[in-house]
Design a protein around this motif. Structure first.
Motif, mmCIF file in Angstrom:
data_model
loop_
_atom_site.group_PDB
_atom_site.id
_atom_site.type_symbol
_atom_site.label_atom_id
_atom_site.label_comp_id
_atom_site.label_asym_id
_atom_site.label_seq_id
_atom_site.Cartn_x
_atom_site.Cartn_y
_atom_site.Cartn_z
ATOM 1 N N ALA A 1 0.830 -1.200 0.000
ATOM 2 C CA ALA A 1 0.000 0.000 0.000
ATOM 3 C C ALA A 1 0.865 1.252 0.000
ATOM 4 C CB ALA A 1 -0.911 -0.007 1.216
ATOM 5 N N GLY A 2 0.366 2.283 -0.637
ATOM 6 C CA GLY A 2 1.077 3.549 -0.685
ATOM 7 C C GLY A 2 2.008 3.703 -1.873
ATOM 8 N N THR A 3 2.124 2.667 -2.685
ATOM 9 C CA THR A 3 2.965 2.756 -3.883
ATOM 10 C C THR A 3 2.090 3.087 -5.087
ATOM 11 O OG1 THR A 3 2.717 0.415 -4.442
ATOM 12 C CG2 THR A 3 4.535 0.997 -2.953
ATOM 13 N N GLU A 4 2.725 3.514 -6.167
ATOM 14 C CA GLU A 4 1.987 3.791 -7.397
ATOM 15 C C GLU A 4 1.296 2.537 -7.909
ATOM 16 O OE1 GLU A 4 3.803 6.049 -10.570
ATOM 17 O OE2 GLU A 4 5.080 7.072 -9.113
ATOM 18 N N ALA A 5 1.976 1.396 -7.802
ATOM 19 C CA ALA A 5 1.390 0.137 -8.260
ATOM 20 C C ALA A 5 0.131 -0.186 -7.461
ATOM 21 C CB ALA A 5 2.408 -1.002 -8.148
ATOM 22 N N ALA A 6 0.147 0.062 -6.159
ATOM 23 C CA ALA A 6 -1.024 -0.202 -5.322
ATOM 24 C C ALA A 6 -2.170 0.731 -5.681
ATOM 25 C CB ALA A 6 -0.657 -0.060 -3.849
ATOM 26 N N ASP A 7 -1.846 1.983 -5.936
ATOM 27 C CA ASP A 7 -2.880 2.940 -6.345
ATOM 28 C C ASP A 7 -3.498 2.517 -7.679
ATOM 29 O OD1 ASP A 7 -2.257 4.411 -4.076
ATOM 30 O OD2 ASP A 7 -1.061 5.898 -5.158
ATOM 31 N N TRP A 8 -2.677 2.075 -8.598
ATOM 32 C CA TRP A 8 -3.149 1.610 -9.902
ATOM 33 C C TRP A 8 -4.023 0.368 -9.739
ATOM 34 C CZ3 TRP A 8 -4.431 3.091 -14.377
ATOM 35 C CH2 TRP A 8 -4.455 2.246 -15.475
ATOM 36 N N GLN A 9 -3.607 -0.552 -8.873
ATOM 37 C CA GLN A 9 -4.378 -1.768 -8.630
ATOM 38 C C GLN A 9 -5.760 -1.413 -8.077
ATOM 39 O OE1 GLN A 9 -2.533 -4.586 -5.971
ATOM 40 N NE2 GLN A 9 -3.992 -6.196 -6.480
ATOM 41 N N ARG A 10 -5.797 -0.513 -7.135
ATOM 42 C CA ARG A 10 -7.090 -0.109 -6.559
ATOM 43 C C ARG A 10 -7.980 0.502 -7.629
ATOM 44 N NH1 ARG A 10 -8.822 2.196 -0.888
ATOM 45 N NH2 ARG A 10 -10.894 2.925 -1.460
ATOM 46 N N LEU A 11 -7.428 1.350 -8.446
ATOM 47 C CA LEU A 11 -8.203 1.978 -9.517
ATOM 48 C C LEU A 11 -8.772 0.926 -10.473
ATOM 49 C CD1 LEU A 11 -9.024 4.743 -10.756
ATOM 50 C CD2 LEU A 11 -6.975 4.550 -12.161
#
Length: 98
Positions: free
Chosen positions: A65-75
């Protein structure tokens, strides 16, 4: 990782329907490699053309959590209709697969 491991894990991940998620451990188990959740994570980190976003932690959270990859995954998951709890967790009873 052996080619058989990769082939079987990717097959399981491709089988997860849109709008549903599975855990790294469950994917490993379904692929015939119980207790290899971390290997699944490593494989998906470099996989292309695979719906990797549908694999989350056993607690229903996005890893790292808190990484760009995690943000992209959530989106991507939200786009598929998955609703996150206020805590950032996904209800695995509602959205879990299989």
């Amino acid at each position: 990782m052996s080619p058989e491991f990769e082939w079987r894990v990717l097959g399981v991940v491709h089988a997860i329907p849109a709008g549903r998620v599975s855990s790294y451990g469950r994917v490993a188990e379904l692929a015939g490699f119980p207790r290899h959740a971390r290997h699944v994570g490593r494989l998906l980190a470099n996989a292309e053309g695979v719906p990797w976003q549908r694999v989350v932690t056993a607690g229903g959270r996005i890893a790292r959590a808190g990484t760009e990859a995690a943000d992209w995954q959530r989106l991507l998951l939200e786009h598929e209709g998955i609703v996150f709890e206020e805590s950032g967790r996904i209800d695995l009873v509602r959205y879990g697969w299989p």
